[in-house]
Design a protein around this motif. Structure first.
Motif, PDB file in Angstrom:
ATOM      1  N   LYS A 140     -37.404  19.162  -0.247  1.00  0.00           N
ATOM      2  CA  LYS A 140     -36.389  19.936   0.465  1.00  0.00           C
ATOM      3  C   LYS A 140     -35.907  19.162   1.677  1.00  0.00           C
ATOM      4  N   GLY A 141     -34.785  19.602   2.214  1.00  0.00           N
ATOM      5  CA  GLY A 141     -34.229  18.977   3.401  1.00  0.00           C
ATOM      6  C   GLY A 141     -34.975  19.422   4.652  1.00  0.00           C
ATOM      7  N   SER A 142     -34.554  18.886   5.765  1.00  0.00           N
ATOM      8  CA  SER A 142     -35.194  19.178   7.038  1.00  0.00           C
ATOM      9  C   SER A 142     -34.664  20.484   7.628  1.00  0.00           C
ATOM     10  N   GLY A 143     -35.549  21.230   8.287  1.00  0.00           N
ATOM     11  CA  GLY A 143     -35.132  22.430   9.000  1.00  0.00           C
ATOM     12  C   GLY A 143     -34.424  22.096  10.305  1.00  0.00           C
ATOM     13  N   LYS A 144     -34.711  20.906  10.835  1.00  0.00           N
ATOM     14  CA  LYS A 144     -34.073  20.418  12.063  1.00  0.00           C
ATOM     15  C   LYS A 144     -33.538  19.015  11.773  1.00  0.00           C
ATOM     16  N   PRO A 145     -32.384  18.920  11.092  1.00  0.00           N
ATOM     17  CA  PRO A 145     -31.908  17.611  10.614  1.00  0.00           C
ATOM     18  C   PRO A 145     -31.603  16.600  11.713  1.00  0.00           C
TER      19      PRO A 145
END
Length: 141
Positions: free
Chosen positions: A87-92
């Motif tokens: 998954k992607g980052s919660g704080k990109p």
């Protein structure tokens, strides 16, 4: 006279594996549509995706008929698959989850060129790179 459009639906459905259950059944049932008129042609048209999610746009008309268009796999899924992350980052902007190369971006951009709002491959690469950055993926050369 043209049919009146009463609804535009956007679904994310596993390719080749649509069933009468959610999300297809519940969504089409709300509009009073025959699910099997969608499920069988969709599964035949998307069997090469073999369970990977695809985006489908469905236009519902006032006589309870519909048309649908398959847009292929979402860009975020393609990015995650290329760099092997869950998954992607919660704080990109603070936490980076991976790195993607320009060559990988170009492969994704060429595959999605018809659906992207871009005039050429270079502009499409910029669109895909923006999606990658918003997921917390660092773009490298």
């Amino acid at each position: 006279m043209a049919k009146k459009i009463i609804g535009n639906l956007k679904l994310r459905v596993p390719g080749g594996r649509a069933t009468a259950g959610p999300p297809v059944g519940s969504t089409l049932g709300q509009w009073g549509l025959n699910m099997m008129d969608f499920i069988n042609p969709f599964n035949d048209a998307t069997k090469e995706f073999n369970g990977k999610d695809v985006i489908v746009h469905i236009q519902v008309y006032d006589d309870r008929t519909f048309t649908w268009n398959c847009l292929g796999r979402p860009v975020d899924d393609m990015i995650r698959e290329k760099i092997n992350i869950q998954k992607g980052s919660g704080k990109p902007n603070l936490e980076k989850v991976g790195k993607i190369t320009k060559a990988q971006l170009k492969e994704i951009a060429e595959a999605k060129m018809a659906q992207l709002n871009a005039n050429d491959v270079e502009a499409a690469i910029k669109v895909v790179a923006g999606s990658a950055r918003s997921m917390g993926v660092e773009v490298i050369d």
